[in-house]
Motif scaffolding. Structure first.
Motif, mmCIF file in Angstrom:
data_model
loop_
_atom_site.group_PDB
_atom_site.id
_atom_site.type_symbol
_atom_site.label_atom_id
_atom_site.label_comp_id
_atom_site.label_asym_id
_atom_site.label_seq_id
_atom_site.Cartn_x
_atom_site.Cartn_y
_atom_site.Cartn_z
ATOM 1 N N LYS A 133 0.833 -1.052 0.006
ATOM 2 C CA LYS A 133 0.067 -0.061 0.034
ATOM 3 C C LYS A 133 0.843 1.163 0.037
ATOM 4 N N CYS A 134 1.670 1.578 1.114
ATOM 5 C CA CYS A 134 2.426 2.814 1.262
ATOM 6 C C CYS A 134 3.687 2.537 0.718
ATOM 7 N N LYS A 135 4.277 1.433 0.249
ATOM 8 C CA LYS A 135 5.568 1.198 -0.363
ATOM 9 C C LYS A 135 6.692 1.328 0.642
ATOM 10 N N SER A 136 6.618 1.359 1.870
ATOM 11 C CA SER A 136 7.569 1.414 2.716
ATOM 12 C C SER A 136 8.330 0.289 2.927
ATOM 13 N N THR A 137 9.589 0.171 2.935
ATOM 14 C CA THR A 137 10.476 -0.982 3.247
ATOM 15 C C THR A 137 10.635 -1.450 4.631
ATOM 16 N N PHE A 138 10.963 -2.532 4.908
ATOM 17 C CA PHE A 138 11.364 -3.141 6.299
ATOM 18 C C PHE A 138 12.065 -4.180 6.238
ATOM 19 N N ARG A 139 13.040 -4.005 7.261
ATOM 20 C CA ARG A 139 13.881 -5.305 7.400
ATOM 21 C C ARG A 139 12.899 -6.438 7.904
ATOM 22 N N LYS A 185 16.608 -8.620 -1.811
ATOM 23 C CA LYS A 185 17.972 -8.572 -0.978
ATOM 24 C C LYS A 185 18.223 -7.319 -1.219
ATOM 25 N N HIS A 186 18.903 -6.620 0.096
ATOM 26 C CA HIS A 186 19.358 -5.176 0.062
ATOM 27 C C HIS A 186 20.628 -5.181 0.424
ATOM 28 N N ASN A 187 21.731 -4.728 -0.578
ATOM 29 C CA ASN A 187 23.005 -4.973 -0.170
ATOM 30 C C ASN A 187 23.277 -4.008 0.846
ATOM 31 N N LEU A 188 24.362 -4.171 1.821
ATOM 32 C CA LEU A 188 24.596 -3.450 3.040
ATOM 33 C C LEU A 188 25.654 -2.364 2.857
ATOM 34 N N MET A 189 26.588 -2.676 1.831
ATOM 35 C CA MET A 189 27.622 -1.725 1.570
ATOM 36 C C MET A 189 27.286 -0.313 1.282
ATOM 37 N N MET A 190 28.118 0.664 1.678
ATOM 38 C CA MET A 190 28.036 1.822 1.179
ATOM 39 C C MET A 190 29.193 2.254 0.302
ATOM 40 N N LYS A 191 28.331 2.660 -0.873
ATOM 41 C CA LYS A 191 29.372 2.818 -2.226
ATOM 42 C C LYS A 191 29.840 4.227 -2.040
ATOM 43 N N THR A 192 31.237 4.344 -2.608
ATOM 44 C CA THR A 192 31.765 5.803 -2.792
ATOM 45 C C THR A 192 32.747 5.794 -3.902
ATOM 46 N N THR A 193 33.376 6.754 -4.281
ATOM 47 C CA THR A 193 34.233 6.745 -5.427
ATOM 48 C C THR A 193 35.621 7.217 -5.100
ATOM 49 N N ASN A 238 24.907 0.032 5.211
ATOM 50 C CA ASN A 238 23.502 0.717 4.789
ATOM 51 C C ASN A 238 22.152 0.085 5.445
ATOM 52 N N GLU A 239 22.074 0.176 6.615
ATOM 53 C CA GLU A 239 20.940 -0.881 7.047
ATOM 54 C C GLU A 239 19.515 0.000 6.574
ATOM 55 N N ILE A 240 18.380 -0.717 6.424
ATOM 56 C CA ILE A 240 17.325 -0.380 6.237
ATOM 57 C C ILE A 240 16.619 0.183 7.467
ATOM 58 N N SER A 241 16.361 1.348 7.615
ATOM 59 C CA SER A 241 15.325 1.811 8.852
ATOM 60 C C SER A 241 15.766 1.271 10.136
ATOM 61 N N PRO A 242 17.350 1.477 10.502
ATOM 62 C CA PRO A 242 17.805 0.960 11.882
ATOM 63 C C PRO A 242 17.288 1.742 12.985
ATOM 64 N N ARG A 243 17.054 1.160 14.146
ATOM 65 C CA ARG A 243 16.487 1.548 15.427
ATOM 66 C C ARG A 243 17.446 1.416 16.361
ATOM 67 N N GLY A 249 23.873 0.929 14.328
ATOM 68 C CA GLY A 249 24.249 2.007 13.690
ATOM 69 C C GLY A 249 24.566 1.883 12.247
ATOM 70 N N ARG A 250 24.602 2.898 11.345
ATOM 71 C CA ARG A 250 25.110 2.648 10.060
ATOM 72 C C ARG A 250 26.445 2.970 10.022
ATOM 73 N N GLU A 251 26.984 3.686 11.038
ATOM 74 C CA GLU A 251 28.414 3.688 10.817
ATOM 75 C C GLU A 251 28.995 3.317 12.576
ATOM 76 N N PHE A 252 29.749 2.295 12.472
ATOM 77 C CA PHE A 252 30.126 1.889 13.777
ATOM 78 C C PHE A 252 31.530 1.480 13.962
ATOM 79 N N THR A 253 31.710 1.318 15.436
ATOM 80 C CA THR A 253 33.108 1.059 15.674
ATOM 81 C C THR A 253 33.459 -0.516 15.745
ATOM 82 N N GLN A 254 34.118 -1.091 14.921
ATOM 83 C CA GLN A 254 34.387 -2.786 15.378
ATOM 84 C C GLN A 254 36.003 -3.042 16.009
ATOM 85 N N ALA A 255 35.866 -4.008 16.601
ATOM 86 C CA ALA A 255 37.022 -4.397 17.375
ATOM 87 C C ALA A 255 37.137 -6.129 17.015
#
Ligand SMILES: [Zn+2]
Length: 549
Positions: A133-139, A185-193, A238-243, A249-255
């Motif tokens: 109906k509203c075309k929203s996408t959800f994980r 399928k939604h690819n999670l990688m953030m593209k850049t140049t 690049n997560e879909i609607s993270p809460r 986070g879409r940007e986070f610190t890994q160890a």
């Protein structure tokens, strides 16, 4: 979540139905959209309360940039939150270094070839569903978790996920519309140049970038295996609607720590001997299927029972436990959950998650420990054309295995805040953060009772003396009671009050102050000349507050 994780076993619909009934479904609700359970509502309430507390008390701000409206998944660690996160990261560094891992820092941006080789370009996706109906996408997995509460969805196929949606009549949260019965399928990688037109990606994990200098490690470690390296740094998804605040986070610190080891060394691993009697709260996939609780099992017992497969892997699990305890997470809030066979990456020999029990979200995955075998080095050898092998003492060449401890620093930082946050319902309804003193953002706060000499001058002198050893601050504003409340909310374990009684007309060696314990609100009078020593003993857990005389 790792590249290429999803395998898709076909289950016949009877097994599937049984599985659903056993695993998760409250069969009593039919005909109406599934209601959130009471427990879920309680958790949500607490989570909202905690989020606003963390905003208002300068731990976590966002989503950022707030003045432009904010975008989900991006946060600022405010001054107190940043101090806490630093302490978490320092605890991780110390523990890794103590266990002979060496730290590296690799680039965050790398060209496409790297991610094709690692499998992220093709397989690093989340299952997403669209409202008709509203075309929203959800994980889809997160949506199900939100409605049904604490359930295990790892390893579920798309078909199974759709069935769960249908059986529970889960509708679009925005408009209550039906979903298009197809999982995208939604690819999670953030593209850049890079430069003008070279396609590149912000790394979705630090691990891949850690593997690439493999030939350089061989030089540094003089061809002696096993060796360990670790990296603490940013990653992007690049997560879909993270809460869920900084948990997603879409940007986070890994160890992430990586142990490079020859296959035959995995069961002949010297450091294992020192830890083999340590007990871990293990929850194997068989225990999960039989609805049994995790059990404290020693590593040697677990190896004997084939719950764990080799010494090096068992040692890595123990290191995972040490890491989270060193950050201040209580042992009883930690468990190890083994991945089901259908949940593992195809190359993974074994995989266990560390989970922490949060008051806001229940048991939450915070770390994955994976035996990745030769997968990564083989892939990167194939795609780079370089021979990624090590030379053994007898001259033979071999591709080492990699055992990985993969986690981040945002989740444990949040976990500390979640676990140690207490809202007192009595009195003024104030809040207290009972953080372990060694990770608390501010460890000591100093209050001159009045802005008069000699009280104020002596307070400044104490601050000067303690500053090099602890994170301290001086507070002159408001009543002592109000100052205590502020420090309780900041998680400061100890407050020092300078008053006339303790310092007026006294020789320096006789001057005293009061020292207050956050958790019991108890106060003791101590000599200023002994103060630093006492605080040191308290903060390093060598003595308890009751022991001060
Ligand atoms: Zn909708």
């Amino acid at each position: 979540m790792r590249a290429g994780r999803k395998t898709q076993p076909i289950l016949n619909s009877v097994t599937l139905k049984e599985k659903l009934i056993n695993d998760l479904i409250d069969t009593n609700n039919s005909g109406i959209m599934a209601e959130k359970s009471n427990e879920t509502i309680q958790k949500e309430k607490r989570s909202e309360e905690l989020t606003s507390f963390l905003q208002n008390k300068s731990f976590i701000w966002g989503p950022e940039p707030e003045i432009y409206g904010g975008i989900a998944g991006f946060y600022t660690y405010a001054p107190l939150g940043k101090l806490l996160k630093n302490n978490v990261e320092n605890a991780i560094r110390k523990t890794f270094i103590k266990n002979n891992f060496w730290e590296v820092e690799c680039p965050c941006v790398m060209q496409e070839e790297v991610w094709i080789a690692s499998g992220h370009a093709g397989g690093f996706t989340d299952p997403v569903i669209k409202c008709s109906k509203c075309k929203s996408t959800f994980r889809v997995d997160k949506l199900i978790e939100e409605v049904l509460g604490d359930i295990q969805l790892g390893g579920k196929t798309n078909e199974e996920l759709l069935l769960i949606l249908a059986d529970n009549q889960i509708k679009c949260p925005s408009c209550k519309g039906n979903f298009v019965p197809e999982i995208l399928k939604h690819n999670l990688m953030m593209k850049t140049t890079i430069g003008l037109d070279k396609v590149a990606y912000n790394r979705p994990e630090t691990a891949t970038t850690t593997y690439l200098p493999f030939l350089r490690y061989l030089t540094f470690f003089r061809d002696k295996l096993p060796f360990g390296v670790f990296q603490i740094g940013k990653a992007f998804r690049n997560e879909i609607s993270p809460r869920q605040s900084v948990l997603r986070g879409r940007e986070f610190t890994q160890a992430e720590g990586q142990l490079f080891i020859y296959k035959d060394q995995k069961n002949n691993f010297e450091p294992y001997k020192e830890v083999k009697d340590n007990k871990l709260p293990l929850w194997s996939y068989q225990m999960q299927d039989g609805n049994n609780n995790p059990k404290l099992i020693s590593l040697s017992e677990a190896l004997e029972a084939s719950t764990l497969k080799n010494q090096a892997y068992a040692w890595a699990l123990n290191l995972g436990f040490e890491l989270f305890k060193s950050m201040g997470i209580p042992a009883e809030k930690i468990r190890f959950r083994q991945h089901n066979l259908d949940e593992r990456a195809f190359y993974a020999e074994d995989a266990w998650d560390v989970e922490i029990e949060l008051n806001s979200f229940g048991w939450t995955e915070v770390c994955g420990i994976h035996d990745r075998t030769t997968y990564d080095l083989t892939q990167h050898a194939k795609h780079s054309g370089k021979n990624l092998v090590a030379t053994r003492e007898d001259g033979t060449k071999e591709v080492p295995h990699v055992i990985e401890i993969a986690f981040g620093t945002d989740r444990p930082t949040f976990a500390l805040l979640d676990i140690f946050y207490e809202k007192k319902e009595v009195g003024e309804g104030k809040s207290v953060l009972h953080l372990p003193p060694r990770v608390a953002p501010v460890q000591v706060s100093i209050f001159p009772l009045v802005k008069k000499e000699p009280v104020d001058g002596i307070a400044l002198k104490i601050l000067d003396d303690l500053k090099g050893t602890f994170v301290c601050r001086l507070d002159r504003t408001g009543s002592i009671g109000k100052r205590y409340v502020r420090e309780d909310e900041a998680g400061t374990p100890y407050c020092v009050t300078v008053d006339f009684e303790g310092v007026e007309n006294k020789e320096e060696s006789h001057m005293t102050v009061t020292l207050r314990n956050r958790d019991t609100e108890e106060q003791k009078r101590v000599h200023i000349i002994k103060l630093k020593h006492i605080l040191n003993e308290l903060i390093s857990d060598k003595i308890r507050f009751e022991d001060i005389n």
